[in-house]
Scaffold this motif. Structure first.
Motif, PDB file in Angstrom:
ATOM      1  N   UNK A 129      -9.857 -23.257  -9.947  1.00  0.00           N
ATOM      2  CA  UNK A 129     -10.746 -22.477  -8.842  1.00  0.00           C
ATOM      3  C   UNK A 129     -12.093 -22.557  -9.928  1.00  0.00           C
ATOM      4  N   UNK A 130     -13.228 -21.898 -10.310  1.00  0.00           N
ATOM      5  CA  UNK A 130     -13.925 -21.167 -11.090  1.00  0.00           C
ATOM      6  C   UNK A 130     -15.783 -21.346 -10.699  1.00  0.00           C
ATOM      7  N   UNK A 131     -16.366 -20.642 -11.345  1.00  0.00           N
ATOM      8  CA  UNK A 131     -17.674 -20.206 -10.840  1.00  0.00           C
ATOM      9  C   UNK A 131     -18.426 -21.938 -12.014  1.00  0.00           C
ATOM     10  N   UNK A 132     -19.737 -22.167 -11.284  1.00  0.00           N
ATOM     11  CA  UNK A 132     -20.166 -22.959 -12.524  1.00  0.00           C
ATOM     12  C   UNK A 132     -19.743 -24.009 -12.089  1.00  0.00           C
ATOM     13  N   UNK A 133     -20.955 -24.878 -12.761  1.00  0.00           N
ATOM     14  CA  UNK A 133     -20.811 -26.613 -12.542  1.00  0.00           C
ATOM     15  C   UNK A 133     -19.614 -27.080 -13.451  1.00  0.00           C
ATOM     16  N   UNK A 134     -18.622 -28.776 -13.128  1.00  0.00           N
ATOM     17  CA  UNK A 134     -18.339 -29.045 -13.030  1.00  0.00           C
ATOM     18  C   UNK A 134     -18.546 -29.732 -14.863  1.00  0.00           C
ATOM     19  N   UNK A 135     -17.360 -30.184 -15.349  1.00  0.00           N
ATOM     20  CA  UNK A 135     -17.444 -30.679 -16.655  1.00  0.00           C
ATOM     21  C   UNK A 135     -16.885 -31.659 -16.670  1.00  0.00           C
ATOM     22  N   UNK A 136     -17.747 -33.006 -16.633  1.00  0.00           N
ATOM     23  CA  UNK A 136     -17.528 -34.366 -16.227  1.00  0.00           C
ATOM     24  C   UNK A 136     -16.223 -34.409 -17.317  1.00  0.00           C
ATOM     25  N   UNK A 137     -15.954 -34.525 -18.530  1.00  0.00           N
ATOM     26  CA  UNK A 137     -15.461 -34.538 -18.971  1.00  0.00           C
ATOM     27  C   UNK A 137     -14.151 -34.244 -18.733  1.00  0.00           C
ATOM     28  N   UNK A 138     -14.138 -33.259 -17.942  1.00  0.00           N
ATOM     29  CA  UNK A 138     -12.675 -32.447 -18.093  1.00  0.00           C
ATOM     30  C   UNK A 138     -12.174 -31.622 -19.188  1.00  0.00           C
ATOM     31  N   UNK A 139     -12.793 -31.840 -19.689  1.00  0.00           N
ATOM     32  CA  UNK A 139     -13.022 -30.758 -21.168  1.00  0.00           C
ATOM     33  C   UNK A 139     -12.499 -29.290 -21.217  1.00  0.00           C
ATOM     34  N   UNK A 140     -13.193 -28.451 -20.234  1.00  0.00           N
ATOM     35  CA  UNK A 140     -12.600 -27.025 -20.393  1.00  0.00           C
ATOM     36  C   UNK A 140     -11.696 -27.173 -18.750  1.00  0.00           C
ATOM     37  N   UNK A 141     -10.537 -25.971 -19.133  1.00  0.00           N
ATOM     38  CA  UNK A 141      -9.962 -25.893 -18.104  1.00  0.00           C
ATOM     39  C   UNK A 141     -10.149 -23.934 -17.555  1.00  0.00           C
ATOM     40  N   UNK A 142     -11.199 -23.335 -18.272  1.00  0.00           N
ATOM     41  CA  UNK A 142     -10.760 -21.962 -17.577  1.00  0.00           C
ATOM     42  C   UNK A 142     -11.673 -22.604 -16.217  1.00  0.00           C
ATOM     43  N   UNK A 143     -10.518 -21.375 -15.345  1.00  0.00           N
ATOM     44  CA  UNK A 143     -10.984 -20.656 -14.114  1.00  0.00           C
ATOM     45  C   UNK A 143      -9.075 -20.783 -14.052  1.00  0.00           C
ATOM     46  N   UNK A 144      -9.343 -20.106 -12.754  1.00  0.00           N
ATOM     47  CA  UNK A 144      -8.175 -19.644 -11.690  1.00  0.00           C
ATOM     48  C   UNK A 144      -7.034 -20.525 -11.463  1.00  0.00           C
ATOM     49  N   UNK A 145      -5.898 -20.865 -11.554  1.00  0.00           N
ATOM     50  CA  UNK A 145      -5.251 -22.382 -11.529  1.00  0.00           C
ATOM     51  C   UNK A 145      -3.799 -21.212 -10.903  1.00  0.00           C
ATOM     52  N   UNK A 146      -3.694 -22.697  -9.603  1.00  0.00           N
ATOM     53  CA  UNK A 146      -3.295 -22.889  -9.064  1.00  0.00           C
ATOM     54  C   UNK A 146      -1.827 -23.313  -9.565  1.00  0.00           C
ATOM     55  N   UNK A 147      -0.304 -22.826  -8.988  1.00  0.00           N
ATOM     56  CA  UNK A 147       0.974 -23.127  -9.733  1.00  0.00           C
ATOM     57  C   UNK A 147       1.256 -24.474  -9.751  1.00  0.00           C
ATOM     58  N   UNK A 148       0.380 -25.369  -8.762  1.00  0.00           N
ATOM     59  CA  UNK A 148       1.170 -26.610  -9.115  1.00  0.00           C
ATOM     60  C   UNK A 148       1.775 -26.970  -8.432  1.00  0.00           C
ATOM     61  N   UNK A 149       1.597 -29.088  -7.992  1.00  0.00           N
ATOM     62  CA  UNK A 149       2.625 -29.241  -7.007  1.00  0.00           C
ATOM     63  C   UNK A 149       2.396 -30.320  -6.905  1.00  0.00           C
ATOM     64  N   UNK A 150       4.151 -31.329  -6.821  1.00  0.00           N
ATOM     65  CA  UNK A 150       4.750 -32.168  -7.542  1.00  0.00           C
ATOM     66  C   UNK A 150       4.481 -33.590  -6.592  1.00  0.00           C
ATOM     67  N   UNK A 151       3.654 -34.440  -6.800  1.00  0.00           N
ATOM     68  CA  UNK A 151       3.888 -35.441  -6.211  1.00  0.00           C
ATOM     69  C   UNK A 151       4.197 -36.533  -7.457  1.00  0.00           C
ATOM     70  N   UNK A 152       5.319 -37.435  -6.551  1.00  0.00           N
ATOM     71  CA  UNK A 152       6.011 -38.458  -7.145  1.00  0.00           C
ATOM     72  C   UNK A 152       6.397 -39.942  -6.190  1.00  0.00           C
ATOM     73  N   UNK A 153       5.373 -41.199  -6.865  1.00  0.00           N
ATOM     74  CA  UNK A 153       5.209 -42.435  -6.287  1.00  0.00           C
ATOM     75  C   UNK A 153       6.305 -43.031  -6.924  1.00  0.00           C
ATOM     76  N   UNK A 154       7.284 -43.657  -5.715  1.00  0.00           N
ATOM     77  CA  UNK A 154       7.972 -44.405  -6.341  1.00  0.00           C
ATOM     78  C   UNK A 154       9.052 -45.217  -4.993  1.00  0.00           C
ATOM     79  N   UNK A 155       9.704 -46.297  -5.005  1.00  0.00           N
ATOM     80  CA  UNK A 155      10.095 -47.004  -3.928  1.00  0.00           C
ATOM     81  C   UNK A 155      11.499 -46.703  -3.702  1.00  0.00           C
TER      82      UNK A 155
END
Length: 123
Positions: free
Chosen positions: A97-123
């Protein structure tokens, strides 16, 4: 004291859908931008989606046409709807989460980060 809570991850089979949630607290205004990044073991971090309560919204090339980011007015939770999931979608997903607009290239990582959550896609 901005805090992010991610939920909705887990294991799914290829072709199935998953909806991740990111609840943000601590902002003085609800006019913040939410981003999603992901990272798989041995691979570089890549951008998944970015948006506010309205357009514009941006998506990474690997997930374009298969994901949608949504946040309603007055709602502090951002949703990442993912459809037609593939094994290569497996990884740890991070909400930012951050103030300001999106970076359309996702080049900026500035902001408040969550701890992350796992996603697994498999048979």
């Amino acid at each position: 004291q901005v805090q992010l809570v991610e939920s909705g991850g887990g294991w799914v089979q290829p072709g199935e859908s998953l909806r991740l949630s990111c609840t943000v607290s601590g902002f003085a205004t609800d006019a913040y931008t939410t981003l999603w990044f992901r990272q798989a073991p041995g691979k570089e971090r890549e951008g998944v989606a970015c948006g506010g309560v309205g357009p514009p919204r941006y998506y990474g090339p690997s997930v374009k046409n298969r994901v949608a980011i949504v946040r309603d007015i007055g709602d502090t939770t951002s949703y990442l709807q993912m459809d037609y999931l593939k094994p290569e979608d497996t990884g740890v997903y991070y909400c930012v989460a951050k103030e300001g607009p999106c970076d359309s290239t996702f080049g900026s990582t500035f902001g408040y980060w969550g701890p992350g959550i796992e996603v697994t896609v498999s048979t």
